[in-house]
Design a protein around this motif. Structure first.
Motif, PDB file in Angstrom:
ATOM      1  N   ARG A   1       0.796  -1.233   0.000  1.00 25.09           N
ATOM      2  CA  ARG A   1       0.000   0.000   0.000  1.00 25.09           C
ATOM      3  C   ARG A   1       0.829   1.283   0.000  1.00 25.09           C
ATOM      4  O   ARG A   1       0.480   2.200  -0.721  1.00 25.09           O
ATOM      5  CB  ARG A   1      -0.966   0.003   1.190  1.00 25.09           C
TER       6      ARG A   1
ATOM      7  N   GLY B   1      -6.725   1.782 -12.304  1.00 25.07           N
ATOM      8  CA  GLY B   1      -7.912   2.300 -11.608  1.00 25.07           C
ATOM      9  C   GLY B   1      -7.981   1.820 -10.173  1.00 25.07           C
ATOM     10  O   GLY B   1      -8.301   2.601  -9.262  1.00 25.07           O
ATOM     11  N   GLU B   2      -7.655   0.559  -9.951  1.00 27.22           N
ATOM     12  CA  GLU B   2      -7.646   0.020  -8.589  1.00 27.22           C
ATOM     13  C   GLU B   2      -6.607   0.737  -7.721  1.00 27.22           C
ATOM     14  O   GLU B   2      -6.892   1.095  -6.578  1.00 27.22           O
ATOM     15  CB  GLU B   2      -7.323  -1.474  -8.605  1.00 27.22           C
TER      16      GLU B   2
ATOM     17  N   MET C   1      -5.342   3.731  -8.132  1.00 25.97           N
ATOM     18  CA  MET C   1      -5.771   5.111  -7.889  1.00 25.97           C
ATOM     19  C   MET C   1      -6.858   5.153  -6.818  1.00 25.97           C
ATOM     20  O   MET C   1      -6.856   6.018  -5.946  1.00 25.97           O
ATOM     21  CB  MET C   1      -6.254   5.746  -9.194  1.00 25.97           C
ATOM     22  N   GLU C   2      -7.790   4.203  -6.875  1.00 23.73           N
ATOM     23  CA  GLU C   2      -8.869   4.156  -5.898  1.00 23.73           C
ATOM     24  C   GLU C   2      -8.327   3.864  -4.509  1.00 23.73           C
ATOM     25  O   GLU C   2      -8.662   4.532  -3.534  1.00 23.73           O
ATOM     26  CB  GLU C   2      -9.891   3.085  -6.317  1.00 23.73           C
ATOM     27  N   LYS C   3      -7.435   2.875  -4.384  1.00 23.21           N
ATOM     28  CA  LYS C   3      -6.881   2.502  -3.084  1.00 23.21           C
ATOM     29  C   LYS C   3      -6.027   3.608  -2.483  1.00 23.21           C
ATOM     30  O   LYS C   3      -5.973   3.768  -1.269  1.00 23.21           O
ATOM     31  CB  LYS C   3      -6.054   1.222  -3.203  1.00 23.21           C
ATOM     32  N   SER C   4      -5.351   4.374  -3.333  1.00 22.19           N
ATOM     33  CA  SER C   4      -4.495   5.447  -2.834  1.00 22.19           C
ATOM     34  C   SER C   4      -5.279   6.735  -2.605  1.00 22.19           C
ATOM     35  O   SER C   4      -4.755   7.684  -2.036  1.00 22.19           O
ATOM     36  CB  SER C   4      -3.343   5.713  -3.803  1.00 22.19           C
ATOM     37  N   GLY C   5      -6.538   6.776  -3.083  1.00 20.78           N
ATOM     38  CA  GLY C   5      -7.331   7.999  -2.968  1.00 20.78           C
ATOM     39  C   GLY C   5      -6.933   9.045  -3.992  1.00 20.78           C
ATOM     40  O   GLY C   5      -7.325  10.205  -3.896  1.00 20.78           O
ATOM     41  N   ASP C   6      -6.177   8.654  -4.997  1.00 20.76           N
ATOM     42  CA  ASP C   6      -5.686   9.589  -6.020  1.00 20.76           C
ATOM     43  C   ASP C   6      -6.572   9.498  -7.259  1.00 20.76           C
ATOM     44  O   ASP C   6      -6.125   9.158  -8.345  1.00 20.76           O
ATOM     45  CB  ASP C   6      -4.221   9.266  -6.366  1.00 20.76           C
ATOM     46  N   TRP C   7      -7.858   9.822  -7.111  1.00 20.47           N
ATOM     47  CA  TRP C   7      -8.811   9.719  -8.209  1.00 20.47           C
ATOM     48  C   TRP C   7      -8.393  10.522  -9.440  1.00 20.47           C
ATOM     49  O   TRP C   7      -8.464  10.014 -10.549  1.00 20.47           O
ATOM     50  CB  TRP C   7     -10.194  10.150  -7.747  1.00 20.47           C
TER      51      TRP C   7
END
Length: 86
Positions: free
Chosen positions: A39, A67-68, A70-76
């Motif tokens: 992470r 996409g996954e 970016m989503e997990k890191s909160g970096d949309w």
């Protein structure tokens, strides 16, 4: 990939980094490097996944994994991926 399968992620990353030095245009090496990260390395992983998608745009896996990450890191918006260079 064998080191990664054996849960030796540190060793796997070292091999993948060498592979990327030899061939920085390998989408497979970029994807595997990204997937070997934990992470805290998600933003850097996203950079590798973005590069893999650029190198092989017909492969939807890298885009999905990007996409996954970016989503997990909160970096949309992808702000952590400004550079195309890794």
């Amino acid at each position: 990939m064998l080191a990664s399968d054996d849960h030796r992620s540190s060793e796997a990353r070292q091999y993948l980094e060498k592979a990327l030095q030899i061939d920085p245009t390998s989408p497979t090496a970029h994807r595997n490097w990204a997937n070997s990260n934990s992470r805290p390395g998600l933003l850097k992983a996203a950079v590798h996944l973005k590069r893999a998608a650029e190198l092989r745009p017909e492969d939807p896996t890298a885009l999905f994994e990007l996409g996954e990450a970016m989503e997990k890191s909160g970096d949309w918006p992808g702000r952590g991926m400004r550079s195309n260079r890794v």
